[in-house]
Design a protein around this motif. Structure first.
Motif, PDB file in Angstrom:
ATOM      1  N   ARG A   1      -5.125   4.078   2.514  1.00 60.34           N
ATOM      2  CA  ARG A   1      -4.670   4.031   1.112  1.00 60.34           C
ATOM      3  C   ARG A   1      -5.782   4.360   0.253  1.00 60.34           C
ATOM      4  O   ARG A   1      -6.794   3.941   0.626  1.00 60.34           O
ATOM      5  CB  ARG A   1      -4.171   2.626   0.435  1.00 60.34           C
TER       6      ARG A   1
ATOM      7  N   MET B   1      -0.543   7.292   0.264  1.00 61.58           N
ATOM      8  CA  MET B   1      -0.318   6.241   1.493  1.00 61.58           C
ATOM      9  C   MET B   1      -0.378   7.372   2.577  1.00 61.58           C
ATOM     10  O   MET B   1       0.707   8.071   2.715  1.00 61.58           O
ATOM     11  CB  MET B   1       1.042   5.592   1.157  1.00 61.58           C
TER      12      MET B   1
ATOM     13  N   GLN C   1       7.016  -1.399   5.871  1.00 65.31           N
ATOM     14  CA  GLN C   1       6.590  -2.271   4.797  1.00 65.31           C
ATOM     15  C   GLN C   1       8.120  -3.172   4.431  1.00 65.31           C
ATOM     16  O   GLN C   1       9.136  -2.750   4.175  1.00 65.31           O
ATOM     17  CB  GLN C   1       6.254  -1.199   3.762  1.00 65.31           C
TER      18      GLN C   1
ATOM     19  N   HIS D   1      11.116  -3.786  -1.301  1.00 68.86           N
ATOM     20  CA  HIS D   1      10.664  -4.223  -2.482  1.00 68.86           C
ATOM     21  C   HIS D   1      11.113  -3.371  -3.685  1.00 68.86           C
ATOM     22  O   HIS D   1      10.814  -2.135  -3.614  1.00 68.86           O
ATOM     23  CB  HIS D   1       9.283  -4.584  -2.800  1.00 68.86           C
TER      24      HIS D   1
ATOM     25  N   ASP E   1       9.393  -1.854  -7.468  1.00 74.36           N
ATOM     26  CA  ASP E   1       7.948  -1.685  -7.870  1.00 74.36           C
ATOM     27  C   ASP E   1       7.909  -2.377  -9.232  1.00 74.36           C
ATOM     28  O   ASP E   1       6.697  -2.665  -9.558  1.00 74.36           O
ATOM     29  CB  ASP E   1       7.700  -0.325  -7.914  1.00 74.36           C
TER      30      ASP E   1
ATOM     31  N   ILE F   1       7.331   9.548  -5.518  1.00 81.06           N
ATOM     32  CA  ILE F   1       6.694   9.692  -4.279  1.00 81.06           C
ATOM     33  C   ILE F   1       6.689  11.081  -3.813  1.00 81.06           C
ATOM     34  O   ILE F   1       7.586  11.979  -3.497  1.00 81.06           O
ATOM     35  CB  ILE F   1       7.093   8.726  -3.402  1.00 81.06           C
TER      36      ILE F   1
ATOM     37  N   HIS G   1      12.788  -0.585  -2.008  1.00 81.64           N
ATOM     38  CA  HIS G   1      12.314   0.667  -1.103  1.00 81.64           C
ATOM     39  C   HIS G   1      11.189   0.042  -0.429  1.00 81.64           C
ATOM     40  O   HIS G   1      10.626  -0.907  -0.517  1.00 81.64           O
ATOM     41  CB  HIS G   1      11.820   1.835  -2.000  1.00 81.64           C
ATOM     42  N   GLY G   2      10.562   1.002   0.701  1.00 80.62           N
ATOM     43  CA  GLY G   2       9.290   0.386   1.374  1.00 80.62           C
ATOM     44  C   GLY G   2       9.081   1.568   2.346  1.00 80.62           C
ATOM     45  O   GLY G   2       9.956   2.330   2.734  1.00 80.62           O
TER      46      GLY G   2
ATOM     47  N   ARG H   1       1.966  10.646   8.273  1.00 82.18           N
ATOM     48  CA  ARG H   1       2.865  10.904   6.964  1.00 82.18           C
ATOM     49  C   ARG H   1       2.228  10.763   5.925  1.00 82.18           C
ATOM     50  O   ARG H   1       1.905   9.477   5.336  1.00 82.18           O
ATOM     51  CB  ARG H   1       3.995  10.006   7.308  1.00 82.18           C
TER      52      ARG H   1
HETATM   53  O1  AKG Z   1       4.561   4.948   1.418  1.00 79.70           O
HETATM   54  C1  AKG Z   1       5.862   4.651   0.976  1.00 79.70           C
HETATM   55  O2  AKG Z   1       6.762   5.337   1.510  1.00 79.70           O
HETATM   56  C2  AKG Z   1       6.178   3.623   0.118  1.00 79.70           C
HETATM   57  C3  AKG Z   1       4.832   2.933  -0.224  1.00 79.70           C
HETATM   58  C4  AKG Z   1       5.580   1.788  -1.268  1.00 79.70           C
HETATM   59  O3  AKG Z   1       6.380   1.526  -1.742  1.00 79.70           O
HETATM   60  C5  AKG Z   1       4.463   0.811  -1.842  1.00 79.70           C
HETATM   61  O4  AKG Z   1       3.242   0.766  -1.612  1.00 79.70           O
HETATM   62  O5  AKG Z   1       4.657   0.178  -2.953  1.00 79.70           O
END
Ligand code: AKG
Length: 280
Positions: free
Chosen positions: A60, A100, A109, A112, A114, A132, A185-186, A197
Motif C-alpha cells: 500500500r 493497493m 479484506q 466494510h 468507507d 477504485i 466492500h473489501g 492486482r
Molecule cells: O483493494 C480493494 O479492492 C479495496 C480496498 C479497500 O476497500 C480498503 O482498503 O478500504
C-alpha cells in the motif's frame, strides 16, 4: 460524461450503491500510473503492513499527491469527477489517495463501508464517495474488490465476525468502480497463483467532513502550490460555502502563498454575514 449518462450512473449509485465505468480512462494514463506506483514501491522498499485491513501480501502507498506529479491527473479526471460531484456536492474534498497492490495469496479484506468512522444514524445521504481505479484487470481470481449491492441502505455497520454474500467488481484495466462510501466492500482473495492486482483508491468526502488523509500536512506546501485551482479546492485550499476553513478571514490559499482562489470569509452571496440594524 454526457448529462444523460451522468443521470443513469447517479441513479445506479443511489439504488445499488455502485457503478462501474468500464474502460473510462486512457490506456497511456493507466500505464503511467502503474509505472509510477511500481517506481515508488521500489524506491521506498514497500512491504505489506501485515494486518487484516491493510493486508498481509498487499503493498500500500498512501498520500499519492506527495509522491508523483502524475497522480494530480486522477482526482480531477473528467470521466469521474462530475459523477462524484453529483453523488456528494461540488464543494466536496479529496479524502485520500491510496494504491493497493494485491499480491498472490492475499486473503480477503473484511467487508466494510468507507464511512464507518462517521458517527451518524444510518442510512444517511452520501458523505463519502470512493472511486477504485483498476490499473490491472480486476478478476474474481486476482482479488477484484468485493461489494454487497444495496448495503449502503442498511441501518447498521457490518458485524465483522459474520460473513456476507458479496459479488466481485470484475473490470478490465482502465475502468473505475464508483460507490457510495456507505456500501460494504473489501478487497477480494488473490488466488491467481502468480498475478498482482493493482488498484488506486481515490476517495472523496463532503466538504464539511474531516478528510481521512491529512492533505495540509501530508502534501508539502511547495508541491501544493503547483496544483491547478480545482485540485487545490479539492485539497481544502478554498472556503467551504464561503466560510469554513478560513485563515484570518481569508481563503487558505492565501496562507499557502498562492494568489489564486482569493476569497474573503462571509463576503459572498447567500453566505454573506447577516446584516443587523445597529439601531435595534
Ligand atoms: O483493494 C480493494 O479492492 C479495496 C480496498 C479497500 O476497500 C480498503 O482498503 O478500504
Amino acid at each position: 460524461m454526457e448529462k444523460a449518462e451522468l443521470e443513469i450512473r447517479h441513479k445506479q449509485i443511489e439504488e445499488e450503491g455502485y457503478t462501474i465505468l468500464e474502460n473510462a480512462i486512457e490506456p497511456d494514463l493507466i500505464a503511467e500510473f502503474r509505472d509510477e506506483i511500481h517506481r515508488v514501491e521500489r524506491e521506498r522498499d514497500t512491504a505489506p503492513k501485515g494486518n487484516t485491513v491493510e493486508g498481509f501480501k498487499t503493498l500500500r502507498t498512501y498520500n499519492l499527491l506527495a509522491k508523483s506529479a502524475s497522480f494530480q491527473k486522477m482526482p480531477v479526471h473528467e470521466a469521474v469527477l462530475p459523477l462524484v460531484e453529483k453523488v456528494l456536492e461540488p464543494d466536496c474534498l479529496l479524502s485520500g489517495m491510496t494504491s493497493m497492490d494485491l499480491g498472490p495469496g492475499e486473503v480477503p479484506q473484511p467487508l466494510h463501508p468507507d464511512d464507518f468512522v462517521i458517527n451518524v444514524k444510518r442510512p444517511h445521504p452520501p458523505l463519502v464517495c470512493t472511486t477504485i481505479w483498476a490499473l490491472t484487470d480486476f478478476t474474481e481470481d486476482n482479488g477484484a474488490t468485493r461489494i454487497v449491492p444495496g448495503s449502503h441502505k442498511r441501518d447498521q455497520l457490518p458485524d465483522y465476525s459474520q460473513s456476507y454474500e458479496s459479488i466481485p467488481a470484475v473490470m478490465p484495466a482502465g475502468s473505475v468502480l464508483v460507490f457510495d462510501g456507505a456500501l460494504w466492500h473489501g478487497s477480494g482473495q488473490n488466488r491467481s497463483g502468480d498475478s498482482w492486482r493493482l488498484g488506486i483508491n481515490v476517495q472523496y468526502c463532503a466538504g464539511f467532513i474531516r478528510t481521512q488523509q491529512n492533505q495540509y500536512v501530508g502534501i508539502p506546501r511547495e508541491i501544493a502550490r503547483t496544483f491547478p485551482d480545482r485540485l487545490l479546492e479539492l485539497c481544502g485550499y478554498a472556503l467551504y460555502k464561503g466560510i469554513t476553513g478560513h485563515v484570518d478571514g481569508e481563503s487558505p490559499a492565501a496562507a499557502l502563498g498562492v494568489d489564486r482562489l482569493v476569497e474573503t470569509a462571509y463576503a459572498a452571496g447567500e453566505n454573506a454575514a447577516p446584516t443587523i440594524s445597529q439601531d435595534d
